[in-house]
Design a protein around this motif. Structure first.
Motif, PDB file in Angstrom:
ATOM      1  N   LYS A   1       0.830  -1.212   0.000  1.00 32.67           N
ATOM      2  CA  LYS A   1       0.000   0.000   0.000  1.00 32.67           C
ATOM      3  C   LYS A   1       0.860   1.255   0.000  1.00 32.67           C
ATOM      4  CE  LYS A   1      -4.091  -1.984   2.192  1.00 32.67           C
ATOM      5  NZ  LYS A   1      -4.848  -2.117   3.433  1.00 32.67           N
ATOM      6  N   ARG A   2       1.974   1.231   0.722  1.00 35.40           N
ATOM      7  CA  ARG A   2       2.888   2.374   0.762  1.00 35.40           C
ATOM      8  C   ARG A   2       3.514   2.600  -0.619  1.00 35.40           C
ATOM      9  NH1 ARG A   2       7.692   3.736   0.514  1.00 35.40           N
ATOM     10  NH2 ARG A   2       8.602   1.678   0.513  1.00 35.40           N
ATOM     11  N   ILE A   3       3.941   1.514  -1.258  1.00 33.07           N
ATOM     12  CA  ILE A   3       4.519   1.618  -2.605  1.00 33.07           C
ATOM     13  C   ILE A   3       3.469   2.163  -3.567  1.00 33.07           C
ATOM     14  CG2 ILE A   3       5.433   0.278  -4.554  1.00 33.07           C
ATOM     15  CD1 ILE A   3       6.592  -1.677  -2.387  1.00 33.07           C
ATOM     16  N   MET A   4       2.263   1.614  -3.457  1.00 30.36           N
ATOM     17  CA  MET A   4       1.157   2.039  -4.319  1.00 30.36           C
ATOM     18  C   MET A   4       0.894   3.538  -4.147  1.00 30.36           C
ATOM     19  SD  MET A   4      -0.877   0.997  -6.577  1.00 30.36           S
ATOM     20  CE  MET A   4      -1.977  -0.347  -6.768  1.00 30.36           C
ATOM     21  N   ALA A   5       0.844   3.993  -2.893  1.00 31.46           N
ATOM     22  CA  ALA A   5       0.564   5.410  -2.628  1.00 31.46           C
ATOM     23  C   ALA A   5       1.653   6.308  -3.216  1.00 31.46           C
ATOM     24  CB  ALA A   5       0.433   5.646  -1.121  1.00 31.46           C
ATOM     25  N   GLU A   6       2.890   5.818  -3.213  1.00 33.46           N
ATOM     26  CA  GLU A   6       3.999   6.608  -3.747  1.00 33.46           C
ATOM     27  C   GLU A   6       3.905   6.756  -5.266  1.00 33.46           C
ATOM     28  OE1 GLU A   6       8.808   6.163  -4.144  1.00 33.46           O
ATOM     29  OE2 GLU A   6       7.882   5.451  -2.301  1.00 33.46           O
ATOM     30  N   ILE A   7       3.464   5.695  -5.947  1.00 39.22           N
ATOM     31  CA  ILE A   7       3.432   5.707  -7.412  1.00 39.22           C
ATOM     32  C   ILE A   7       2.110   6.247  -7.952  1.00 39.22           C
ATOM     33  CG2 ILE A   7       3.683   4.292  -9.496  1.00 39.22           C
ATOM     34  CD1 ILE A   7       5.311   2.311  -7.780  1.00 39.22           C
ATOM     35  N   ASP A   8       1.011   5.975  -7.243  1.00 38.51           N
ATOM     36  CA  ASP A   8      -0.346   6.343  -7.687  1.00 38.51           C
ATOM     37  C   ASP A   8      -0.590   7.829  -7.427  1.00 38.51           C
ATOM     38  OD1 ASP A   8      -3.050   6.439  -8.326  1.00 38.51           O
ATOM     39  OD2 ASP A   8      -3.683   5.546  -6.434  1.00 38.51           O
ATOM     40  N   LYS A   9      -0.125   8.666  -8.353  1.00 33.77           N
ATOM     41  CA  LYS A   9      -0.180  10.122  -8.159  1.00 33.77           C
ATOM     42  C   LYS A   9      -1.598  10.681  -8.119  1.00 33.77           C
ATOM     43  CE  LYS A   9       4.275  10.641  -8.111  1.00 33.77           C
ATOM     44  NZ  LYS A   9       4.919  10.629  -6.823  1.00 33.77           N
ATOM     45  N   ASN A  10      -2.546  10.092  -8.877  1.00 35.55           N
ATOM     46  CA  ASN A  10      -3.904  10.647  -8.894  1.00 35.55           C
ATOM     47  C   ASN A  10      -4.799  10.046  -7.805  1.00 35.55           C
ATOM     48  OD1 ASN A  10      -4.657   8.148  -9.921  1.00 35.55           O
ATOM     49  ND2 ASN A  10      -5.259   8.914 -11.927  1.00 35.55           N
ATOM     50  N   GLY A  11      -4.271   9.088  -7.029  1.00 35.49           N
ATOM     51  CA  GLY A  11      -4.993   8.566  -5.872  1.00 35.49           C
ATOM     52  C   GLY A  11      -6.208   7.713  -6.185  1.00 35.49           C
ATOM     53  N   ASP A  12      -6.264   7.120  -7.392  1.00 35.50           N
ATOM     54  CA  ASP A  12      -7.440   6.311  -7.740  1.00 35.50           C
ATOM     55  C   ASP A  12      -7.326   4.848  -7.299  1.00 35.50           C
ATOM     56  OD1 ASP A  12      -5.623   5.311  -9.586  1.00 35.50           O
ATOM     57  OD2 ASP A  12      -6.888   5.669 -11.339  1.00 35.50           O
ATOM     58  N   GLY A  13      -6.202   4.494  -6.639  1.00 39.39           N
ATOM     59  CA  GLY A  13      -6.026   3.124  -6.163  1.00 39.39           C
ATOM     60  C   GLY A  13      -5.391   2.197  -7.174  1.00 39.39           C
ATOM     61  N   TYR A  14      -5.004   2.732  -8.323  1.00 40.10           N
ATOM     62  CA  TYR A  14      -4.361   1.947  -9.377  1.00 40.10           C
ATOM     63  C   TYR A  14      -3.169   2.721  -9.930  1.00 40.10           C
ATOM     64  CZ  TYR A  14      -8.661  -0.783  -9.388  1.00 40.10           C
ATOM     65  OH  TYR A  14      -9.714  -1.569  -9.017  1.00 40.10           O
ATOM     66  N   ILE A  15      -2.237   1.990 -10.515  1.00 36.36           N
ATOM     67  CA  ILE A  15      -1.115   2.615 -11.210  1.00 36.36           C
ATOM     68  C   ILE A  15      -1.425   2.535 -12.699  1.00 36.36           C
ATOM     69  CG2 ILE A  15       1.348   2.511 -11.705  1.00 36.36           C
ATOM     70  CD1 ILE A  15       1.630   1.008  -8.970  1.00 36.36           C
ATOM     71  N   ASP A  16      -1.563   3.703 -13.337  1.00 36.96           N
ATOM     72  CA  ASP A  16      -1.825   3.709 -14.779  1.00 36.96           C
ATOM     73  C   ASP A  16      -0.478   3.781 -15.522  1.00 36.96           C
ATOM     74  OD1 ASP A  16      -1.017   6.479 -15.140  1.00 36.96           O
ATOM     75  OD2 ASP A  16      -2.996   7.100 -14.465  1.00 36.96           O
ATOM     76  N   PRO A  17      -0.478   3.573 -16.831  1.00 36.94           N
ATOM     77  CA  PRO A  17       0.788   3.560 -17.582  1.00 36.94           C
ATOM     78  C   PRO A  17       1.611   4.843 -17.422  1.00 36.94           C
ATOM     79  CG  PRO A  17      -0.950   2.631 -18.929  1.00 36.94           C
ATOM     80  CD  PRO A  17      -1.613   3.187 -17.697  1.00 36.94           C
ATOM     81  N   ARG A  18       0.955   5.995 -17.365  1.00 38.92           N
ATOM     82  CA  ARG A  18       1.687   7.258 -17.218  1.00 38.92           C
ATOM     83  C   ARG A  18       2.379   7.325 -15.858  1.00 38.92           C
ATOM     84  NH1 ARG A  18       1.410  11.842 -15.036  1.00 38.92           N
ATOM     85  NH2 ARG A  18      -0.606  11.537 -14.075  1.00 38.92           N
ATOM     86  N   GLU A  19       1.666   6.951 -14.805  1.00 40.31           N
ATOM     87  CA  GLU A  19       2.257   6.949 -13.458  1.00 40.31           C
ATOM     88  C   GLU A  19       3.415   5.957 -13.386  1.00 40.31           C
ATOM     89  OE1 GLU A  19      -1.755   8.036 -10.881  1.00 40.31           O
ATOM     90  OE2 GLU A  19      -1.402   5.962 -11.469  1.00 40.31           O
ATOM     91  N   PHE A  20       3.241   4.797 -14.017  1.00 40.10           N
ATOM     92  CA  PHE A  20       4.290   3.789 -14.018  1.00 40.10           C
ATOM     93  C   PHE A  20       5.528   4.305 -14.742  1.00 40.10           C
ATOM     94  CE2 PHE A  20       6.494   0.015 -15.588  1.00 40.10           C
ATOM     95  CZ  PHE A  20       6.622  -0.714 -14.415  1.00 40.10           C
ATOM     96  N   ALA A  21       5.317   4.951 -15.899  1.00 38.36           N
ATOM     97  CA  ALA A  21       6.442   5.487 -16.668  1.00 38.36           C
ATOM     98  C   ALA A  21       7.187   6.557 -15.877  1.00 38.36           C
ATOM     99  CB  ALA A  21       5.955   6.052 -18.003  1.00 38.36           C
ATOM    100  N   LEU A  22       6.448   7.427 -15.191  1.00 36.79           N
ATOM    101  CA  LEU A  22       7.090   8.452 -14.361  1.00 36.79           C
ATOM    102  C   LEU A  22       7.949   7.815 -13.281  1.00 36.79           C
ATOM    103  CD1 LEU A  22       4.260  11.097 -13.823  1.00 36.79           C
ATOM    104  CD2 LEU A  22       6.497  11.488 -14.890  1.00 36.79           C
ATOM    105  N   PHE A  23       7.401   6.806 -12.632  1.00 36.66           N
ATOM    106  CA  PHE A  23       8.136   6.108 -11.572  1.00 36.66           C
ATOM    107  C   PHE A  23       9.344   5.384 -12.156  1.00 36.66           C
ATOM    108  CE2 PHE A  23       8.984   2.173  -9.258  1.00 36.66           C
ATOM    109  CZ  PHE A  23       9.347   2.710  -8.036  1.00 36.66           C
ATOM    110  N   TYR A  24       9.111   4.618 -13.224  1.00 35.32           N
ATOM    111  CA  TYR A  24      10.163   3.796 -13.820  1.00 35.32           C
ATOM    112  C   TYR A  24      11.317   4.650 -14.337  1.00 35.32           C
ATOM    113  CZ  TYR A  24      12.403   0.213 -16.650  1.00 35.32           C
ATOM    114  OH  TYR A  24      13.316  -0.661 -17.188  1.00 35.32           O
ATOM    115  N   CYS A  25      10.991   5.803 -14.873  1.00 33.88           N
ATOM    116  CA  CYS A  25      12.023   6.676 -15.450  1.00 33.88           C
ATOM    117  C   CYS A  25      12.640   7.608 -14.413  1.00 33.88           C
ATOM    118  CB  CYS A  25      11.446   7.455 -16.626  1.00 33.88           C
ATOM    119  SG  CYS A  25      10.967   6.376 -17.986  1.00 33.88           S
ATOM    120  N   GLY A  26      12.353   7.384 -13.139  1.00 35.28           N
ATOM    121  CA  GLY A  26      13.041   8.111 -12.092  1.00 35.28           C
ATOM    122  C   GLY A  26      12.257   9.223 -11.446  1.00 35.28           C
ATOM    123  N   GLY A  27      10.981   9.354 -11.738  1.00 43.87           N
ATOM    124  CA  GLY A  27      10.197  10.436 -11.159  1.00 43.87           C
ATOM    125  C   GLY A  27       9.339  10.002  -9.996  1.00 43.87           C
TER     126      GLY A  27
END
Length: 151
Positions: free
Chosen positions: A50-76
């Motif tokens: 849940k902590r990891i999810m909250a860090e990556i899930d920028k819009n707070g919808d409870g899911y990681i979408d491709p844009r959020e994943f790309a931001l995280f994966y690319c260092g953001g």
């Protein structure tokens, strides 16, 4: 040349995203995230997921979408905190370093990729290791891993 390199890295990000998104609905749920972490050999608690999810899930919808994943994966994914970036890299390295000797061998890489459902041979893994193995010892150490992840 830069444009094709960027396209290639976005294709790579999408392929990795698809590995997490097991049901193919275009988003990563907590359960999917936990299952992938388990496949990587990490028994992560529900609270940690849940902590990891909250860090990556920028819009707070409870899911990681491709844009959020790309931001995280690319260092953001860590709000620009260098210490957090270093910790995230170390955690990622440790997932691959099964015997905890500070090196990722071809067999460790093969084991992790197999756990994720990747179809690659041990010789494929040796080639991957060789492409980033600066000191030529046949393994990837943490410094080589950091350089590879910053590409």
């Amino acid at each position: 040349m830069e444009k094709s390199s960027n396209k290639q890295s976005m294709d790579e990000v999408q392929q990795i995203f698809d590995k997490f998104d097991k049901n193919g609905d275009g988003k990563i749920s907590c359960k999917e995230l936990k299952n992938v972490l388990r496949a990587l050999g990490s028994e992560t608690s529900t609270e940690e997921v849940k902590r990891i999810m909250a860090e990556i899930d920028k819009n707070g919808d409870g899911y990681i979408d491709p844009r959020e994943f790309a931001l995280f994966y690319c260092g953001g994914g860590s709000n620009g905190d260098d210490q957090s970036d270093a910790n995230d890299l170390r955690d990622a390295f440790d997932l691959y370093d099964a015997d905890k000797n500070g090196l990722i061998s071809a067999s460790e890489l093969h084991s992790v990729l197999k756990g994720l459902g990747e179809k690659c041979s041990l010789s494929d893994c040796r080639r991957m290791i060789k492409s980033v193995d600066v000191d030529g010892d046949g393994n990837v150490n943490f410094d080589e891993f950091k350089k590879m992840m910053k590409r």
